[in-house]
Design an enzyme around this catalytic site. Structure first.
Site, short mmCIF file in Angstrom:
data_model
loop_
_atom_site.label_atom_id
_atom_site.label_comp_id
_atom_site.label_asym_id
_atom_site.label_seq_id
_atom_site.Cartn_x
_atom_site.Cartn_y
_atom_site.Cartn_z
N ARG A 1 0.74 -1.37 0.07
CA ARG A 1 0.22 -0.46 0.00
C ARG A 1 1.40 1.16 0.05
NH1 ARG A 1 -5.98 0.44 3.85
NH2 ARG A 1 -6.55 -1.06 2.66
N GLU B 1 -28.82 1.23 -43.20
CA GLU B 1 -27.41 2.00 -42.43
C GLU B 1 -27.00 0.02 -41.23
OE1 GLU B 1 -25.07 3.95 -42.51
OE2 GLU B 1 -26.14 5.64 -43.65
N HIS C 1 -34.04 9.33 -37.67
CA HIS C 1 -33.40 10.30 -36.82
C HIS C 1 -34.42 10.29 -35.65
CE1 HIS C 1 -31.60 12.28 -40.63
NE2 HIS C 1 -33.34 11.78 -41.53
N ASP D 1 -5.54 2.22 -7.07
CA ASP D 1 -4.67 2.48 -6.20
C ASP D 1 -4.43 3.86 -6.07
OD1 ASP D 1 -2.12 2.43 -7.68
OD2 ASP D 1 -1.99 1.67 -9.80
N ASN E 1 -43.37 18.26 -30.65
CA ASN E 1 -45.30 17.53 -30.35
C ASN E 1 -45.63 15.61 -31.25
OD1 ASN E 1 -46.43 19.31 -28.29
ND2 ASN E 1 -46.74 20.40 -30.24
N ARG F 1 -15.75 10.14 -36.27
CA ARG F 1 -15.05 10.81 -38.18
C ARG F 1 -15.36 12.47 -38.09
NH1 ARG F 1 -17.47 7.33 -42.76
NH2 ARG F 1 -18.72 7.12 -41.28
N LYS G 1 0.99 17.36 -13.50
CA LYS G 1 1.76 18.67 -13.34
C LYS G 1 2.33 19.76 -13.64
CE LYS G 1 1.25 22.22 -9.11
NZ LYS G 1 0.25 21.94 -7.26
N LYS H 1 4.42 2.43 -1.16
CA LYS H 1 5.49 2.38 -1.14
C LYS H 1 6.23 3.30 -2.58
CE LYS H 1 3.60 -0.89 -4.64
NZ LYS H 1 3.54 -1.68 -5.65
#
Length: 508
Positions: free
Chosen positions: A61, A321, A269, A123, A410, A208, A135, A63
């Site tokens: 934990r 499609e 659509h 981690d 609507n 794309r 940073k 190191k």
């Protein structure tokens, strides 16, 4: 010599990368399993313990959480006082941090994982080192993605690791750690997550273009993404999905999850073009196609049963499609794959969509809401007209009311039981949607039994009057208008059924 700290969970290509770093005059320090791997490969590598003078503790934990590590990463090379402090504390600068994180996501998704086991895959040192390096990116290369190894070596050799390149690596680090933390947050929130609103998504892939060729686009997904998702679909055939493909396919998956019987949904659509329910998938396709055989051209088809050869043969005769289904028979796949540009996708179909939160961007931010999960039943229907509906009409109204949830407001759906006949979507006023839906429906077989569903109340009696005078015998709407009585009076005057549900289904 420059110094690189390497500590990776994903050890893909790390030995070759380390060899190239050594060849470019880097000394390497490392931890645990990474140290062992590099040492066994014959590379000159120091352990972090030998640098810090402190052993790994608490089962690993602790190191790398040490000033000789983080001081070496965070010290600015352009500040003399920082350089003086490095000298005084005998800290060697670290010029590159190569880290990827404990596999927390993979662990919790493996199944049968205890909370204690999951916690040990959180981690701490890795994100700390990465964030420190990011940073201080002007002085330290922050490396989190193994696919960047080759590019980094090329830039080191040519001395072209520019400010812009380093900044992009830093940005990738912060995206990565943000997504990592989001996964952990979601795990700790647990079942209560259905009541919470997510804060972070992980980058999926660059598209794309967006809705139009001049728009750049990127796809993101939930850090712990569910299998029932177009972003997790198996693309068996065809090229990558576009922005519009993803949104249309998502709409199709949402709609078809409402139905348990063999169902086919066609989408254009983001609106349903046709919905067909039958006793088998071929007959369901026939109904969906007949519902609107014009709009389906270039559209999306979702089926909730395996695609068989007979259905595939019919679908192959028109330009589509995407076809998305739980599976394709070998013969059906062979038939459809003859078409180069069609996409064939599989997902594990479900009637229980786990994702309850929807996000929509607005200028300056986003709005989030719970998904519309309302499901009407016969018990929810209140007959407000003098004329009473038949059982057949009630079933058709429930079907139409389910379909109207997925039509842009609507919204009006004209249907018979198991098949849409006409759909009016997205008009600024309700009567125009009524006219469009009825005009489409009047050309269809079965129109004599048609009912009409509205996503919101009729603000005046004109919609009821128009529908009744054009062959609609039963209407279903939420009710709730201050002028409901006008619509009820008109229904009674014209002898049609009017039913209220009490549930609105706006979809903007």
């Amino acid at each position: 010599m420059k110094r690189a700290l390497i500590s990776v969970s994903n050890k893909e290509n790390i030995v070759n990368f380390a060899k190239e770093l050594v060849a470019n005059d880097y000394e390497i320090i490392s931890t645990g399993g990474t140290y062992q791997l590099l040492h066994e490969a014959g590379l000159p590598v120091q352990s972090v313990e030998s640098v810090t003078g402190f052993p790994e503790m608490f089962d690993g934990r602790v190191k790398t959480l040490h000033p000789k590590i983080h001081g070496g990463i965070l010290a600015r090379r352009d500040l003399p006082e920082h350089q003086q402090q490095l000298k005084e504390q005998q800290i060697t600068p670290i010029d590159m941090v190569v880290v990827n994180l404990y596999p927390f996501k993979e662990t919790i998704m493996a199944g049968d994982v205890t909370p204690a086991e999951a916690i040990e895959q959180i981690d701490i040192g890795g994100p700390s080192m990465l964030r420190s390096a990011a940073k201080n990116f002007k002085d330290v290369l922050a490396v989190v993605d193994p696919t960047d190894y080759e590019t980094i070596i090329t830039k080191l050799q040519s001395e072209t690791d520019t400010y812009e390149f380093r900044r992009e690596l830093a940005a990738k680090v912060f995206r990565h750690t943000a997504a990592y933390d989001a996964i952990i947050a979601k795990y700790f929130t647990g079942e209560a997550f259905t009541e919470e609103f997510p804060e972070t998504y992980e980058q999926f892939e660059k598209l794309r273009y967006g809705e139009n060729a001049q728009q750049a686009a990127m796809a993101y997904r939930d850090p712990i993404s569910e299998p029932y998702s177009v972003l997790n679909a198996n693309i068996m055939h065809g090229k990558k999905l576009s922005y519009n493909n993803i949104r249309d396919a998502d709409a199709a998956l949402r709609i078809i999850a409402e139905f348990k019987k063999p169902t086919v949904v066609t989408v254009k659509h983001m609106n349903p073009a046709g919905i067909g329910i039958a006793t088998d998938i071929e007959a369901a396709w026939d109904k969906a196609f007949e519902a609107d055989d014009i709009s389906i051209f270039g559209g999306i088809v979702a089926l909730n049963r395996e695609v068989d050869l007979a259905t595939a043969t019919k679908m192959s005769k028109i330009f589509l499609e995407i076809i998305i289904a739980p599976s394709f028979s070998a013969e059906a796949y062979a038939q459809l794959a003859k078409k180069k540009n069609i996409r064939l996708l599989t997902v594990p179909f479900t009637n229980e969509i786990p994702q309850h939160i929807e996000t929509t961007s607005v200028l300056g931010g986003a709005v989030m809401q719970e998904r519309d999960l309302a499901v009407e039943s016969l018990a929810d229907l209140t007959v407000v007209s003098e004329k009473q509906p038949t059982e057949k009409q009630l079933k058709a109204m429930l079907f139409a009311q389910t379909a109207v949830k997925y039509v842009k407001s609507n919204a009006i759906v004209v249907a018979q039981d198991g098949q849409t006949l006409g759909i009016g979507a997205g008009q600024p006023n309700r009567i125009d949607s009524v006219k469009i839906a009825i005009e489409h429906a009047q050309t269809k077989a079965g129109f004599a039994d048609a009912v009409l569903a509205s996503d919101a109340f009729f603000p005046m009696a004109d919609s009821v009057e128009y529908a009744a005078k054009h062959g609609i015998s039963a209407l279903v709407e939420p009710g709730g208008s201050i002028r409901d009585q006008d619509s009820i009076k008109k229904a009674n005057e014209l002898g049609v059924v009017l039913v209220f549900t009490g549930v609105r289904h706006f979809k903007h």
